[in-house]
Design a protein around this motif. Sequence first.
Motif, PDB file in Angstrom:
ATOM      1  N   ASP A 225       0.826  -1.208   0.000  1.00  0.00           N
ATOM      2  CA  ASP A 225       0.000   0.000   0.000  1.00  0.00           C
ATOM      3  C   ASP A 225       0.860   1.259   0.000  1.00  0.00           C
ATOM      4  OD1 ASP A 225      -2.304  -1.467  -0.036  1.00  0.00           O
ATOM      5  OD2 ASP A 225      -2.635  -1.368   2.137  1.00  0.00           O
ATOM      6  N   ARG A 226       1.932   1.240   0.759  1.00  0.00           N
ATOM      7  CA  ARG A 226       2.816   2.402   0.813  1.00  0.00           C
ATOM      8  C   ARG A 226       3.463   2.647  -0.536  1.00  0.00           C
ATOM      9  NH1 ARG A 226       8.266   2.917   4.569  1.00  0.00           N
ATOM     10  NH2 ARG A 226       8.531   5.168   4.385  1.00  0.00           N
ATOM     11  N   ARG A 227       3.929   1.603  -1.168  1.00  0.00           N
ATOM     12  CA  ARG A 227       4.540   1.767  -2.489  1.00  0.00           C
ATOM     13  C   ARG A 227       3.522   2.261  -3.506  1.00  0.00           C
ATOM     14  NH1 ARG A 227       7.096  -3.229  -0.955  1.00  0.00           N
ATOM     15  NH2 ARG A 227       5.700  -4.439  -2.322  1.00  0.00           N
ATOM     16  N   ASN A 228       2.306   1.768  -3.427  1.00  0.00           N
ATOM     17  CA  ASN A 228       1.268   2.218  -4.369  1.00  0.00           C
ATOM     18  C   ASN A 228       0.901   3.679  -4.130  1.00  0.00           C
ATOM     19  OD1 ASN A 228       1.153  -0.184  -5.751  1.00  0.00           O
ATOM     20  ND2 ASN A 228      -0.576  -1.013  -4.576  1.00  0.00           N
ATOM     21  N   ARG A 229       0.907   4.102  -2.878  1.00  0.00           N
ATOM     22  CA  ARG A 229       0.642   5.528  -2.608  1.00  0.00           C
ATOM     23  C   ARG A 229       1.754   6.392  -3.215  1.00  0.00           C
ATOM     24  NH1 ARG A 229      -0.753   3.547   2.532  1.00  0.00           N
ATOM     25  NH2 ARG A 229       1.269   4.256   3.390  1.00  0.00           N
ATOM     26  N   THR A 230       2.982   5.892  -3.159  1.00  0.00           N
ATOM     27  CA  THR A 230       4.088   6.624  -3.785  1.00  0.00           C
ATOM     28  C   THR A 230       3.882   6.733  -5.287  1.00  0.00           C
ATOM     29  OG1 THR A 230       5.637   5.868  -2.083  1.00  0.00           O
ATOM     30  CG2 THR A 230       6.589   6.620  -4.169  1.00  0.00           C
ATOM     31  N   ARG A 231       3.489   5.638  -5.912  1.00  0.00           N
ATOM     32  CA  ARG A 231       3.212   5.666  -7.358  1.00  0.00           C
ATOM     33  C   ARG A 231       2.111   6.680  -7.685  1.00  0.00           C
ATOM     34  NH1 ARG A 231       4.223   0.001  -6.388  1.00  0.00           N
ATOM     35  NH2 ARG A 231       5.817  -0.821  -7.845  1.00  0.00           N
ATOM     36  N   GLN A 232       1.044   6.645  -6.925  1.00  0.00           N
ATOM     37  CA  GLN A 232      -0.070   7.556  -7.194  1.00  0.00           C
ATOM     38  C   GLN A 232       0.348   9.007  -6.991  1.00  0.00           C
ATOM     39  OE1 GLN A 232      -2.968   5.979  -4.473  1.00  0.00           O
ATOM     40  NE2 GLN A 232      -3.080   4.021  -5.564  1.00  0.00           N
ATOM     41  N   ALA A 233       1.170   9.254  -5.957  1.00  0.00           N
ATOM     42  CA  ALA A 233       1.644  10.622  -5.722  1.00  0.00           C
ATOM     43  C   ALA A 233       2.523  11.102  -6.872  1.00  0.00           C
ATOM     44  CB  ALA A 233       2.409  10.692  -4.398  1.00  0.00           C
ATOM     45  N   LEU A 234       3.385  10.219  -7.384  1.00  0.00           N
ATOM     46  CA  LEU A 234       4.229  10.590  -8.517  1.00  0.00           C
ATOM     47  C   LEU A 234       3.394  10.962  -9.733  1.00  0.00           C
ATOM     48  CD1 LEU A 234       7.092   7.923  -8.287  1.00  0.00           C
ATOM     49  CD2 LEU A 234       7.365  10.402  -8.124  1.00  0.00           C
ATOM     50  N   LYS A 235       2.390  10.165 -10.030  1.00  0.00           N
ATOM     51  CA  LYS A 235       1.562  10.429 -11.204  1.00  0.00           C
ATOM     52  C   LYS A 235       0.732  11.701 -11.015  1.00  0.00           C
ATOM     53  CE  LYS A 235      -0.215   6.234 -11.266  1.00  0.00           C
ATOM     54  NZ  LYS A 235      -1.025   5.052 -11.698  1.00  0.00           N
ATOM     55  N   ARG A 236       0.305  11.946  -9.789  1.00  0.00           N
ATOM     56  CA  ARG A 236      -0.524  13.129  -9.543  1.00  0.00           C
ATOM     57  C   ARG A 236       0.306  14.413  -9.555  1.00  0.00           C
ATOM     58  NH1 ARG A 236      -3.064  15.470  -4.715  1.00  0.00           N
ATOM     59  NH2 ARG A 236      -1.949  13.989  -3.403  1.00  0.00           N
ATOM     60  N   MET A 237       1.516  14.342  -9.024  1.00  0.00           N
ATOM     61  CA  MET A 237       2.339  15.547  -8.926  1.00  0.00           C
ATOM     62  C   MET A 237       3.041  15.898 -10.227  1.00  0.00           C
ATOM     63  SD  MET A 237       4.082  15.088  -5.167  1.00  0.00           S
ATOM     64  CE  MET A 237       5.176  16.478  -5.433  1.00  0.00           C
ATOM     65  N   PHE A 238       3.464  14.879 -10.964  1.00  0.00           N
ATOM     66  CA  PHE A 238       4.284  15.134 -12.153  1.00  0.00           C
ATOM     67  C   PHE A 238       3.542  14.677 -13.409  1.00  0.00           C
ATOM     68  CE2 PHE A 238       7.335  14.242  -8.656  1.00  0.00           C
ATOM     69  CZ  PHE A 238       7.852  15.526  -8.533  1.00  0.00           C
ATOM     70  N   GLU A 239       2.847  15.598 -14.040  1.00  0.00           N
ATOM     71  CA  GLU A 239       2.143  15.272 -15.278  1.00  0.00           C
ATOM     72  C   GLU A 239       3.125  14.969 -16.403  1.00  0.00           C
ATOM     73  OE1 GLU A 239      -0.535  18.345 -16.336  1.00  0.00           O
ATOM     74  OE2 GLU A 239      -1.858  18.043 -14.611  1.00  0.00           O
ATOM     75  N   HIS A 240       4.245  15.670 -16.393  1.00  0.00           N
ATOM     76  CA  HIS A 240       5.266  15.497 -17.432  1.00  0.00           C
ATOM     77  C   HIS A 240       6.448  14.744 -16.824  1.00  0.00           C
ATOM     78  CE1 HIS A 240       2.936  18.349 -19.764  1.00  0.00           C
ATOM     79  NE2 HIS A 240       2.973  19.175 -18.742  1.00  0.00           N
TER      80      HIS A 240
END
Length: 587
Positions: A225-240
């Motif tokens: 779950d922690r790793r998936n939250r990191t993935r989601q945060a990366l995708k949400r913060m960095f569009e490019h």
Amino acid sequence: MAARTRHVRERGRGDNQLAKLLMSIDERGKIHLHEDAMREISAVREDIAVVSIAGMARTGKSFILDLLTEGRGTFKIGHSQRACTKGLWYCLTEAKIDGRMTPLLVVDTEGLNALDTDATFDATILTLSILISSFFIYNSMGRLDPTSFENLHLVCEIAERVRVRAKVGRGSADDDAFGEVMPHFLWVLRDHQHNLVDERGREIPPQMYLEDALKDERRGRGDVDRRNRTRQALKRMFEHRDLITLVRPLADERDLNAMDRIPESELREEFKEGLQHLKRTIYRHLRVKTLFGDALSGQSLVHIVRKYVDAINTGAVPEIESAWDGVCRREAEKAIEDGKKMYRDGMHAAISGDVRDEHAFSSAEREVRAQVKEHFKHAFVGHLASQFRDAFEAALDQIRGEMHRVWTTTITSRLEDLVRTAAANAVLLLREVEEKVSSGLSANSVGDMIAEVLRTCLGELADKGPLHPSIIDEFFQSGVSSKLATIYARAESRGERRQRELGAAEVERRVRREVEAGRKEARYIPMEVSSESDGVLDAMEVERLRRIDPATHGLNALKGILRDWGVYPIPANRKDIIAAFKRERER
């Protein structure tokens, strides 16, 4: 290019300058900005680009930044388990962006997960480096696996530690707002020895490899779950976002700690090719730092950094929009004050020169205003930009009025010194007319000569500046009117009935009207001035004009009267001429 950019170019590329400390963090977690760095960056008034890099300690990230400064060893490489970078370090250089050389701030961060740091320290470093960047590089070793996302879990903390906009109600206002403020994200995989393949073992490009790795894990070891939250945060913060891989630079791992001393010729060819590809990728996507669509200068960047640091040091959550609004307001208010001074100085210089009339004043004012607006055209940004521009225009309008009054006073004072000379010259010329009257000159000739004398002397005076009615009054009162009275008294003593009808006052009135006509054509400054002579002349004029029937009067005669009164332009047809005559007579 501005002087500051030339200075950056002269000392910023290829001269092996060493990086300097931008900010540091003490043992209590407080951030300290280094004022020498703040002053140097603030001096950059053009739009600025910012590239920063972060990554695990001892992963060779400083070596990558040397690419952008074209100097080996600009950013020191650690030679032990203790990373040498403490806080954030910077180098100010330049890069070609959209076809022009642009100031570039290159920022290196202390390695994450270093032995002498904790998670709070790492989160602060990572937060600041991301917030100030227009291009952010994350450097890691090996491949994208669960451990990679474990190491990058701090991104989730950043998403919680930073707000783009204030929260409204129970929901977050940041759900779709990170793209407006976050940098381009580049993940660099160092010492990557494997082909990039998907789940089925098929070779895929780096971009697809990154996107596949950002998909949520369905199951696995550790804290999924922690790793998936990191993935989601990366995708949400960095569009490019992009990914690049680099092979190990040297075959012997023992030489890696001394890479800043290894000749470039000894580096592996695959590694050097990878570096050039990395450099091209950075420059292809590099842009100046923007917030909500507005570009930041070095000065703006320093202001926003101070806002972020103040918030973090007081335990608050940095709110980007409110911080940016504060910076925009501060810079706009300063620009307005600086612009007012520049405009006032420019107008003082202009009116001290050869500004003789209203037309010249307006022309000089337009030129000064254009220069000031051009100088401050990038000073007003943010959603309140139009409001500040309007305030700037209003401030300049107010100063224009002040400068107009100063100019009027100055030019009037200058003319008052000259009017007595002009009046004395007129009196001398009128003495010649007086002598000719005594010798039998006809009445019509006398009137024409007097009018010519007055036109000449007032014309010479008009060449020196605008003729206020007060200036004309002083001219006639400085011996001219009395001399005219003397001339017509002599003409009257000779029985010239025509001269008695006209009178000295009538000729004076005619010349006054000619001057007034010129003033209405914007050559003279409007000013209401009354005089006793005006009252006498008006009474005479009313009595004479009452007898004129415009319906039967000659058209040319009516036009002449309107012209004498300063009506401009003269109407073309009889109906309009009669209407204008009646209207002016009622006045």
